[in-house]
Motif scaffolding. Structure first.
Motif, short mmCIF file in Angstrom:
data_model
loop_
_atom_site.label_atom_id
_atom_site.label_comp_id
_atom_site.label_asym_id
_atom_site.label_seq_id
_atom_site.Cartn_x
_atom_site.Cartn_y
_atom_site.Cartn_z
N LEU A 201 12.75 16.30 -108.79
CA LEU A 201 12.98 17.52 -108.03
C LEU A 201 11.68 18.16 -107.59
N SER A 202 10.60 17.89 -108.30
CA SER A 202 9.30 18.41 -107.87
C SER A 202 8.84 17.78 -106.57
N GLU A 203 9.46 16.64 -106.20
CA GLU A 203 9.10 15.95 -104.97
C GLU A 203 10.09 16.23 -103.84
N LEU A 204 11.09 17.08 -104.09
CA LEU A 204 12.03 17.43 -103.03
C LEU A 204 11.37 18.41 -102.08
N TYR A 205 11.46 18.12 -100.80
CA TYR A 205 10.81 18.94 -99.78
C TYR A 205 11.80 19.86 -99.09
N SER A 206 12.99 19.34 -98.74
CA SER A 206 13.99 20.14 -98.06
C SER A 206 15.33 19.46 -98.18
N LEU A 207 16.38 20.23 -97.93
CA LEU A 207 17.72 19.65 -97.84
C LEU A 207 18.48 20.36 -96.74
#
Length: 644
Positions: free
Chosen positions: A120-126
């Motif tokens: 989740l630390s690498e999630l940028y956008s959704l």
């Protein structure tokens, strides 16, 4: 049924699990062969939250695993079967492909999908989307810039998933697009540190995080570039009511889940009717614009006439040299004679440099040898249908070769990149002169040389800008392209790289390029042309049974089937329609040149009105773009553009 639970196995703790989350290998065909059922989970691995999707046991046993690597490249693998949809033999395409393969972490093989995981630390956008054809899906994008396969929630559960994710990260709705959520850590100190490491901002102040709202469209293409200019425009202007939203509180209860289907939030900018545009007659009287000493008395009027209708063939050789900067607009006839003499000497000095290199010397100069090899190959296949370049012993081919080799001496850092021969051929055809075609090429390359640079940052930025424009015009079409893994618009690469050289007939290209060289109504008019083409294909793209590969195939097969005047009218109409919109997002205004970014006293970027040109026509006027506009157009408050 969605579950939040804390089942532990060794160093792995299950936090959330939801079944009925599908991957669609073809969004238009929903059957057993094109949908893969699976589970979405949030687990803690050694304390780090990770989002996982895996197929139902037995459904994906033959599919390869899909890993999303962290920035340091751990667990990353390269994609080897990406089909960009344009000629793979161009050196510049190979460069792009290699660059994309390095930036992309996922592995996907045709017809097979496997599990994937993303910290989740690498999630940028959704992006949560309600597709008009009933396809409800979510697209997540990693910090590496890659969208994960769209997740289709057939049995609801997106809100529970978001609530579970917000235990670890903050999800802020974009002020421009309410369907897009931007992810950043709860720890603002860590976020500020990541900004410093990326060196995206000069401002290192502690309040940067509170002002930081990233460009929603840039996140989709984040692996393309830092998109620094777009980040600046996406910072929250404090006085704008459009940017008053605050990040959602993860402890705030959500309303009851009403899925299937998502709430549809729009950015609030409604476009008015598109003005009708008419084209004019070509420039056919050059002498009326020259004074007694040969100076051009009204360069702006000349540009307006050229934009409106082009130039008659007999005048192109002279007028093109002004449009491309070979002749200054205020030069006299005598001064132009001096320019010709000086530039001729300069050209042949550079030509002698490569002509005098012996074979033995060239054997020790791999760069020059490589340039020569590429040029010789490309010359033999550039516009061979045109009589000026047809036949094996045609002198036009030798001129094409010599001018390109000399350009390598003029700009050795760039040298020769495949595709440049496409730019030179029409110049040589019109000028029928080696020296003049060379200097016209240098003027043309001043406009587009960044397209050919190895970093490809200019091409990445243009695709970002095109995405911004298209989403403002037709968000449903963008959602459809997203659902087919085509949201990157990579199939437009060739259009932008060589300014539609392969899409229109040779004669049409002569007309098109002289229109684009006027830089009216804005520098990015070629992007508006792309929007016009894509809009014209909307029914075919959405209404037919297209997937990723067939979309690429369909777009590539449009070459020589498009009507130039229709596309130009459509592009100008789009410009006028957007320019008249009072609530146009600031990012789109930047692309059109209606606003420019500037720094405030506190160091936070601001948007301020930009004076732009007014393009004269028989119907309406336009403000100019991030280019060299025309007269004065004040976008705020924004009156409808009118032609004087």
């Amino acid at each position: 049924m969605a579950e939040n639970r804390g089942m532990e196995t060794e160093n792995r703790k299950l936090i959330f699990e939801k079944e009925g989350v599908y991957l669609h290998t073809n969004a238009k065909r929903s059957n057993h062969d094109t949908t893969i059922p699976g589970f979405i989970r949030i687990v803690e691995r050694d304390g780090e939250p990770v989002l996982e999707w895996s197929p139902v046991q037995g459904e994906g046993k033959n599919a390869p695993a899909v890993f999303y690597a962290k920035k340091d490249g751990e667990e990353g693998e390269e994609e080897t079967k990406f089909d960009p949809g344009y000629e793979p033999d161009w050196a510049v395409i190979s460069t792009v492909k290699q660059s994309r393969e390095k930036e992309r972490a996922p592995v996907r093989e045709t017809g097979q999908w496997g599990s994937f995981s993303l910290p989740l630390s690498e999630l940028y956008s959704l992006r949560r989307t309600r597709f008009s054809l009933g396809r409800n899906f979510m697209v997540l994008t990693s910090r590496g810039g890659d969208p994960l396969p769209p997740l289709h929630f057939h049995r609801g559960g997106t809100r529970e998933l978001l609530r579970a994710m917000q235990r670890y990260i903050r999800l802020a709705p974009s002020p421009v697009d309410g369907r897009l959520f931007l992810a950043y850590p709860h720890d603002s100190g860590a976020l500020s540190q990541s900004f410093d490491e990326l060196q995206l901002f000069d401002d290192g102040s502690s309040d940067l995080v509170s002002r930081f709202i990233q460009d929603p469209y840039a996140t989709t293409f984040g692996g393309f570039s830092k998109v620094t200019n777009f980040f600046r425009g996406a910072l929250k202007p404090p006085e704008s009511p459009l940017h008053s939203r605050t990040p959602p509180d993860p402890n705030t209860p959500h309303p009851p889940d009403d899925e299937p289907g998502f709430e549809l939030i729009t950015c609030g900018a409604e476009l008015g009717p598109r003005p009708k545009v008419t084209r004019g007659q070509p420039l056919d009287n050059w002498e009326q614009f020259l004074d007694q000493e040969g100076r051009v008395t009204d360069p702006q009027k000349v540009k307006e006439l050229v934009f409106r209708g082009g130039i008659i063939p007999s005048l192109r050789k002279e007028v093109w040299k002004f449009l491309l900067g070979f002749y200054p607009w205020n030069s006299t006839a005598k001064e132009r004679e001096d320019i010709i003499r000086v530039k001729t000497d300069e050209y042949f000095r550079m030509k002698v440099q490569w002509k005098s290199v012996s074979e033995e010397q060239e054997m020790r100069n791999s760069l020059l040898r490589g340039y020569r090899s590429l040029i010789e190959r490309d010359v033999n296949r550039t516009d061979r249908h045109n009589p000026f370049f047809s036949g094996n012993e045609n002198p036009g081919l030798k001129l094409l070769h010599d001018v390109l080799m000399t350009y390598c001496m003029y700009n050795f850092d760039l040298g020769y990149v495949q595709g440049m021969s496409d730019l030179l051929a029409p110049l040589l055809f019109v000028t029928q002169n080696e020296v003049e075609s060379f200097w016209c090429l240098t003027g043309f390359m001043d406009l587009v040389h960044q397209n050919f640079e190895e970093s490809q940052e200019a091409m990445k930025q243009q695709l970002l800008q095109l995405s911004l424009l298209l989403r403002a015009l037709d968000p449903e079409l963008c959602d459809y392209l997203d659902s087919q893994d085509s949201g990157s618009l990579c199939f437009c690469f060739r259009w932008l790289l060589i300014w539609y050289k392969r899409e229109f007939s040779f004669e049409d290209i002569l007309n098109l390029w002289e229109v684009l060289w006027t830089r009216l109504p804005c520098d990015n008019f070629h992007l508006l042309m792309a929007c016009a083409i894509l809009e014209s294909q909307r029914g075919e793209l959405i209404g037919s049974n297209h997937d990723f590969n067939t979309i690429l195939k369909h777009i590539n097969e449009l070459n020589m089937k498009l009507d130039l005047q229709t596309v130009l009218r459509g592009a100008e109409g789009i410009y006028l329609q957007l320019a008249q919109c009072k609530e146009l997002p600031a990012k789109v205004q930047e692309v059109l040149g209606l606003y420019v970014a500037s720094s405030s006293h506190e160091g936070s970027p601001d948007l301020e009105p930009k004076e732009t040109d007014t393009l004269l026509s028989q119907s309406e006027a336009k403000g100019a773009a991030s280019c060299q506009p025309s007269s004065s157009y004040t976008p705020s408050p924004r009156p409808p553009p009118t032609y004087p």
